[in-house]
Design a protein around this motif. Structure first.
Motif, PDB file in Angstrom:
ATOM      1  N   HIS A   7     -11.217  12.731  -0.007  1.00  0.00           N
ATOM      2  CA  HIS A   7      -9.760  12.698   0.082  1.00  0.00           C
ATOM      3  C   HIS A   7      -9.283  11.512   0.926  1.00  0.00           C
ATOM      4  CE1 HIS A   7      -5.703  14.301  -0.037  1.00  0.00           C
ATOM      5  NE2 HIS A   7      -5.645  14.117   1.268  1.00  0.00           N
ATOM      6  N   ILE A   8      -9.943  11.257   2.039  1.00  0.00           N
ATOM      7  CA  ILE A   8      -9.583  10.118   2.892  1.00  0.00           C
ATOM      8  C   ILE A   8      -9.810   8.812   2.141  1.00  0.00           C
ATOM      9  CG2 ILE A   8     -10.178   8.872   5.023  1.00  0.00           C
ATOM     10  CD1 ILE A   8      -8.550  11.402   5.480  1.00  0.00           C
ATOM     11  N   ALA A   9     -10.914   8.711   1.399  1.00  0.00           N
ATOM     12  CA  ALA A   9     -11.210   7.496   0.639  1.00  0.00           C
ATOM     13  C   ALA A   9     -10.166   7.256  -0.451  1.00  0.00           C
ATOM     14  CB  ALA A   9     -12.606   7.575   0.030  1.00  0.00           C
ATOM     15  N   VAL A  10      -9.790   8.302  -1.166  1.00  0.00           N
ATOM     16  CA  VAL A  10      -8.772   8.168  -2.215  1.00  0.00           C
ATOM     17  C   VAL A  10      -7.432   7.784  -1.599  1.00  0.00           C
ATOM     18  CG1 VAL A  10      -7.434   9.455  -3.933  1.00  0.00           C
ATOM     19  CG2 VAL A  10      -9.914   9.680  -3.864  1.00  0.00           C
ATOM     20  N   THR A  11      -7.089   8.389  -0.477  1.00  0.00           N
ATOM     21  CA  THR A  11      -5.837   8.050   0.200  1.00  0.00           C
ATOM     22  C   THR A  11      -5.847   6.597   0.646  1.00  0.00           C
ATOM     23  OG1 THR A  11      -5.570  10.333   0.940  1.00  0.00           O
ATOM     24  CG2 THR A  11      -4.320   8.665   2.120  1.00  0.00           C
ATOM     25  N   ALA A  12      -6.975   6.109   1.139  1.00  0.00           N
ATOM     26  CA  ALA A  12      -7.084   4.710   1.558  1.00  0.00           C
ATOM     27  C   ALA A  12      -6.882   3.764   0.376  1.00  0.00           C
ATOM     28  CB  ALA A  12      -8.437   4.465   2.218  1.00  0.00           C
ATOM     29  N   VAL A  13      -7.477   4.107  -0.757  1.00  0.00           N
ATOM     30  CA  VAL A  13      -7.306   3.279  -1.958  1.00  0.00           C
ATOM     31  C   VAL A  13      -5.841   3.281  -2.398  1.00  0.00           C
ATOM     32  CG1 VAL A  13      -7.867   3.115  -4.421  1.00  0.00           C
ATOM     33  CG2 VAL A  13      -9.679   3.508  -2.743  1.00  0.00           C
ATOM     34  N   LEU A  14      -5.200   4.437  -2.365  1.00  0.00           N
ATOM     35  CA  LEU A  14      -3.789   4.517  -2.750  1.00  0.00           C
ATOM     36  C   LEU A  14      -2.906   3.720  -1.797  1.00  0.00           C
ATOM     37  CD1 LEU A  14      -3.432   8.265  -3.811  1.00  0.00           C
ATOM     38  CD2 LEU A  14      -3.737   6.256  -5.263  1.00  0.00           C
ATOM     39  N   LEU A  15      -3.205   3.772  -0.503  1.00  0.00           N
ATOM     40  CA  LEU A  15      -2.440   2.980   0.462  1.00  0.00           C
ATOM     41  C   LEU A  15      -2.612   1.483   0.202  1.00  0.00           C
ATOM     42  CD1 LEU A  15      -2.962   4.906   3.817  1.00  0.00           C
ATOM     43  CD2 LEU A  15      -0.821   4.621   2.562  1.00  0.00           C
ATOM     44  N   ALA A  33      -7.343   0.494   6.153  1.00  0.00           N
ATOM     45  CA  ALA A  33      -6.893   1.446   5.138  1.00  0.00           C
ATOM     46  C   ALA A  33      -7.467   2.836   5.411  1.00  0.00           C
ATOM     47  CB  ALA A  33      -7.292   0.970   3.743  1.00  0.00           C
ATOM     48  N   LEU A  34      -8.742   2.896   5.785  1.00  0.00           N
ATOM     49  CA  LEU A  34      -9.356   4.196   6.092  1.00  0.00           C
ATOM     50  C   LEU A  34      -8.736   4.818   7.342  1.00  0.00           C
ATOM     51  CD1 LEU A  34     -13.095   3.388   5.308  1.00  0.00           C
ATOM     52  CD2 LEU A  34     -11.627   5.009   4.087  1.00  0.00           C
ATOM     53  N   ALA A  35      -8.495   4.009   8.362  1.00  0.00           N
ATOM     54  CA  ALA A  35      -7.865   4.523   9.581  1.00  0.00           C
ATOM     55  C   ALA A  35      -6.449   5.000   9.285  1.00  0.00           C
ATOM     56  CB  ALA A  35      -7.851   3.440  10.663  1.00  0.00           C
ATOM     57  N   ALA A  36      -5.710   4.241   8.477  1.00  0.00           N
ATOM     58  CA  ALA A  36      -4.352   4.643   8.117  1.00  0.00           C
ATOM     59  C   ALA A  36      -4.361   5.943   7.321  1.00  0.00           C
ATOM     60  CB  ALA A  36      -3.669   3.531   7.320  1.00  0.00           C
ATOM     61  N   ALA A  37      -5.325   6.101   6.430  1.00  0.00           N
ATOM     62  CA  ALA A  37      -5.424   7.331   5.644  1.00  0.00           C
ATOM     63  C   ALA A  37      -5.696   8.528   6.546  1.00  0.00           C
ATOM     64  CB  ALA A  37      -6.523   7.201   4.602  1.00  0.00           C
ATOM     65  N   LEU A  38      -6.580   8.358   7.515  1.00  0.00           N
ATOM     66  CA  LEU A  38      -6.897   9.441   8.443  1.00  0.00           C
ATOM     67  C   LEU A  38      -5.695   9.791   9.316  1.00  0.00           C
ATOM     68  CD1 LEU A  38      -9.053  11.353   9.527  1.00  0.00           C
ATOM     69  CD2 LEU A  38      -9.723   9.547  11.120  1.00  0.00           C
ATOM     70  N   VAL A  39      -5.036   8.777   9.864  1.00  0.00           N
ATOM     71  CA  VAL A  39      -3.871   9.017  10.724  1.00  0.00           C
ATOM     72  C   VAL A  39      -2.717   9.605   9.916  1.00  0.00           C
ATOM     73  CG1 VAL A  39      -2.124   7.889  12.170  1.00  0.00           C
ATOM     74  CG2 VAL A  39      -4.538   7.299  12.438  1.00  0.00           C
ATOM     75  N   LEU A  40      -2.514   9.113   8.694  1.00  0.00           N
ATOM     76  CA  LEU A  40      -1.448   9.662   7.856  1.00  0.00           C
ATOM     77  C   LEU A  40      -1.692  11.137   7.570  1.00  0.00           C
ATOM     78  CD1 LEU A  40       1.161   9.075   6.293  1.00  0.00           C
ATOM     79  CD2 LEU A  40      -0.258   8.456   4.336  1.00  0.00           C
ATOM     80  N   GLY A  41      -2.935  11.493   7.336  1.00  0.00           N
ATOM     81  CA  GLY A  41      -3.267  12.907   7.132  1.00  0.00           C
ATOM     82  C   GLY A  41      -2.952  13.740   8.363  1.00  0.00           C
ATOM     83  N   LEU A  98       7.497   6.604  -1.646  1.00  0.00           N
ATOM     84  CA  LEU A  98       7.785   7.102  -2.991  1.00  0.00           C
ATOM     85  C   LEU A  98       6.645   6.765  -3.950  1.00  0.00           C
ATOM     86  CD1 LEU A  98       9.888   8.531  -4.750  1.00  0.00           C
ATOM     87  CD2 LEU A  98      10.890   6.306  -5.212  1.00  0.00           C
ATOM     88  N   LEU A  99       6.187   5.522  -3.920  1.00  0.00           N
ATOM     89  CA  LEU A  99       5.056   5.129  -4.770  1.00  0.00           C
ATOM     90  C   LEU A  99       3.794   5.894  -4.395  1.00  0.00           C
ATOM     91  CD1 LEU A  99       5.416   1.253  -5.087  1.00  0.00           C
ATOM     92  CD2 LEU A  99       5.473   2.921  -6.929  1.00  0.00           C
ATOM     93  N   PHE A 100       3.551   6.031  -3.098  1.00  0.00           N
ATOM     94  CA  PHE A 100       2.373   6.761  -2.647  1.00  0.00           C
ATOM     95  C   PHE A 100       2.413   8.205  -3.133  1.00  0.00           C
ATOM     96  CE2 PHE A 100       0.140   9.335   0.525  1.00  0.00           C
ATOM     97  CZ  PHE A 100      -1.124   8.782   0.428  1.00  0.00           C
ATOM     98  N   SER A 101       3.575   8.829  -3.073  1.00  0.00           N
ATOM     99  CA  SER A 101       3.716  10.208  -3.548  1.00  0.00           C
ATOM    100  C   SER A 101       3.447  10.315  -5.042  1.00  0.00           C
ATOM    101  CB  SER A 101       5.113  10.735  -3.229  1.00  0.00           C
ATOM    102  OG  SER A 101       5.324  10.797  -1.850  1.00  0.00           O
ATOM    103  N   VAL A 102       3.967   9.371  -5.801  1.00  0.00           N
ATOM    104  CA  VAL A 102       3.749   9.386  -7.254  1.00  0.00           C
ATOM    105  C   VAL A 102       2.265   9.183  -7.570  1.00  0.00           C
ATOM    106  CG1 VAL A 102       4.198   8.115  -9.401  1.00  0.00           C
ATOM    107  CG2 VAL A 102       6.080   8.692  -7.869  1.00  0.00           C
ATOM    108  N   PHE A 103       1.636   8.214  -6.914  1.00  0.00           N
ATOM    109  CA  PHE A 103       0.208   7.972  -7.142  1.00  0.00           C
ATOM    110  C   PHE A 103      -0.626   9.184  -6.736  1.00  0.00           C
ATOM    111  CE2 PHE A 103       0.798   3.118  -6.541  1.00  0.00           C
ATOM    112  CZ  PHE A 103       1.270   3.013  -7.832  1.00  0.00           C
ATOM    113  N   ASN A 104      -0.282   9.779  -5.607  1.00  0.00           N
ATOM    114  CA  ASN A 104      -1.004  10.952  -5.130  1.00  0.00           C
ATOM    115  C   ASN A 104      -0.860  12.110  -6.120  1.00  0.00           C
ATOM    116  OD1 ASN A 104      -2.705  11.940  -3.214  1.00  0.00           O
ATOM    117  ND2 ASN A 104      -1.133  12.414  -1.729  1.00  0.00           N
ATOM    118  N   TRP A 105       0.332  12.275  -6.675  1.00  0.00           N
ATOM    119  CA  TRP A 105       0.567  13.311  -7.676  1.00  0.00           C
ATOM    120  C   TRP A 105      -0.280  13.046  -8.925  1.00  0.00           C
ATOM    121  CZ3 TRP A 105       2.847  12.805 -12.576  1.00  0.00           C
ATOM    122  CH2 TRP A 105       3.092  14.018 -13.214  1.00  0.00           C
TER     123      TRP A 105
END
Length: 112
Positions: A7-15, A33-41, A98-105
């Motif tokens: 999940h963290i890896a996918v979030t990093a790629v999306l970011l 990107a990985l640190a941002a994904a972890l902190v965003l979570g 908004l883009l991140f939410s759409v990609f995540n969806w």
């Protein structure tokens, strides 16, 4: 544990994808990107629920559209904490969230 790492890896790629598409959002590298994904979570798990609760009247008044601003603020807060991940203003934060939410969806629909 593997699910969390994935999940963290996918979030990093999306970011990183969002950063490529939105001027005003920058990711310096994979580590950022990985640190941002972890902190965003973490921000979405602990800070966002409090902000959503406190802004509930405004969210109801705007028929839920204020949640876009809250998501943007969470992205902006993440950029304040993570070196190498920058969001330069509220406009790019709103568009990026908004883009991140759409990609995540979309990823969620493909996986589940």
């Amino acid at each position: 544990m593997l699910s969390f790492i994935l999940h963290i890896a996918v979030t990093a790629v999306l970011l990183a994808m969002v950063a490529k598409m939105v001027s005003g959002i920058e990711v310096e590298g994979l580590g950022s990107a990985l640190a941002a994904a972890l902190v965003l979570g973490l921000v979405n798990a602990f800070v966002r629920p409090v902000v959503v609760f406190l802004s509930l009247p405004l969210t109801l008044l705007t028929l839920g559209l204020f949640l876009l601003v809250i998501n943007a603020l969470m992205l902006w807060l993440t950029s304040a904490v993570v070196p190498g991940f920058r969001v330069k203003g509220l406009g790019p934060a709103v568009l990026g969230s908004l883009l991140f939410s759409v990609f995540n969806w979309m990823v969620d629909k493909l996986v589940y």
